[in-house]
Design a protein around this motif. Structure first.
Motif, PDB file in Angstrom:
ATOM      1  N   VAL A  10       0.852  -1.195   0.036  1.00 48.09           N
ATOM      2  CA  VAL A  10       0.008   0.103   0.020  1.00 48.09           C
ATOM      3  C   VAL A  10       0.759   1.173  -0.167  1.00 48.09           C
ATOM      4  O   VAL A  10       2.012   1.278   0.312  1.00 48.09           O
ATOM      5  N   GLY A  14      -4.125   6.098  -2.413  1.00 47.03           N
ATOM      6  CA  GLY A  14      -5.085   5.197  -2.318  1.00 47.03           C
ATOM      7  C   GLY A  14      -4.654   3.968  -2.801  1.00 47.03           C
ATOM      8  O   GLY A  14      -5.280   3.161  -3.404  1.00 47.03           O
ATOM      9  N   ILE A  16      -3.117   0.469  -3.673  1.00 46.76           N
ATOM     10  CA  ILE A  16      -3.032  -1.121  -3.156  1.00 46.76           C
ATOM     11  C   ILE A  16      -2.639  -1.750  -4.413  1.00 46.76           C
ATOM     12  O   ILE A  16      -3.389  -1.934  -5.539  1.00 46.76           O
ATOM     13  N   GLN A  29      -5.116  -2.591  -7.163  1.00 50.49           N
ATOM     14  CA  GLN A  29      -6.177  -3.100  -6.826  1.00 50.49           C
ATOM     15  C   GLN A  29      -7.072  -1.632  -6.435  1.00 50.49           C
ATOM     16  O   GLN A  29      -6.575  -0.899  -5.441  1.00 50.49           O
ATOM     17  N   SER A  31      -8.859   1.007  -4.640  1.00 56.24           N
ATOM     18  CA  SER A  31      -9.501   1.250  -3.444  1.00 56.24           C
ATOM     19  C   SER A  31     -10.717   2.127  -3.332  1.00 56.24           C
ATOM     20  O   SER A  31     -11.491   2.122  -2.424  1.00 56.24           O
ATOM     21  N   PHE A  37      -2.368   5.284   2.457  1.00 52.76           N
ATOM     22  CA  PHE A  37      -2.365   3.969   3.509  1.00 52.76           C
ATOM     23  C   PHE A  37      -1.083   3.696   3.813  1.00 52.76           C
ATOM     24  O   PHE A  37       0.012   4.034   2.982  1.00 52.76           O
ATOM     25  N   PHE A  58     -10.051   0.379   5.244  1.00 52.54           N
ATOM     26  CA  PHE A  58     -10.671  -0.251   4.080  1.00 52.54           C
ATOM     27  C   PHE A  58     -10.575  -1.546   4.362  1.00 52.54           C
ATOM     28  O   PHE A  58      -9.389  -2.204   4.706  1.00 52.54           O
ATOM     29  N   THR A  60     -11.419  -5.541   2.571  1.00 57.55           N
ATOM     30  CA  THR A  60     -11.907  -6.692   1.468  1.00 57.55           C
ATOM     31  C   THR A  60     -11.884  -7.793   1.788  1.00 57.55           C
ATOM     32  O   THR A  60     -11.550  -8.452   2.823  1.00 57.55           O
ATOM     33  N   GLY A  64      -8.831  -8.713  -2.486  1.00 58.19           N
ATOM     34  CA  GLY A  64      -8.475  -7.224  -3.119  1.00 58.19           C
ATOM     35  C   GLY A  64      -9.076  -6.719  -4.476  1.00 58.19           C
ATOM     36  O   GLY A  64      -8.863  -5.700  -4.903  1.00 58.19           O
ATOM     37  N   TRP A  67     -12.812  -3.361  -2.267  1.00 57.91           N
ATOM     38  CA  TRP A  67     -12.298  -2.558  -0.995  1.00 57.91           C
ATOM     39  C   TRP A  67     -13.543  -1.796  -0.727  1.00 57.91           C
ATOM     40  O   TRP A  67     -13.917  -1.097  -1.445  1.00 57.91           O
ATOM     41  N   ASN A  69     -15.064   0.983   2.315  1.00 55.83           N
ATOM     42  CA  ASN A  69     -14.566   1.894   3.481  1.00 55.83           C
ATOM     43  C   ASN A  69     -15.030   1.436   4.471  1.00 55.83           C
ATOM     44  O   ASN A  69     -16.356   1.340   4.897  1.00 55.83           O
TER      45      ASN A  69
END
Length: 85
Positions: A10, A14, A16, A29, A31, A37, A58, A60, A64, A67, A69
């Protein structure tokens, strides 16, 4: 990493990233945030959390692919997430 092949990373914006080949290639991925992050932790191959500055959390449940919140609405920086079991 979960095992030798599957892992996540991360960062800012944002981001990921996930890998299924030990880090040779990484896939973005989505987010749905531009937050920063700081940490990600998975309890199995499907369920994980990413946390960061401004209190973002977040989760998952599909490895992933998506995601959600989970932020508590508190503006407190989170720099790590870990589950003992």
């Amino acid at each position: 990493f979960r095992g030798s092949q599957k892992g996540w990373a991360v960062g800012s914006g944002g981001h990921i990233l996930g890998t299924t080949d030990g880090g040779t290639t990484w896939q973005n991925q989505i987010s749905g945030t531009s937050g920063y992050f700081k940490s990600v932790q998975f309890i199995n191959d499907q369920t994980g959390w990413a946390v960061g500055l401004t209190g973002i959390i977040f989760k998952t449940i599909d490895g992933g692919s998506s995601w959600q919140n989970q932020s508590p609405g508190v503006n407190a920086p989170l720099s790590g997430v870990h589950f003992a079991d």
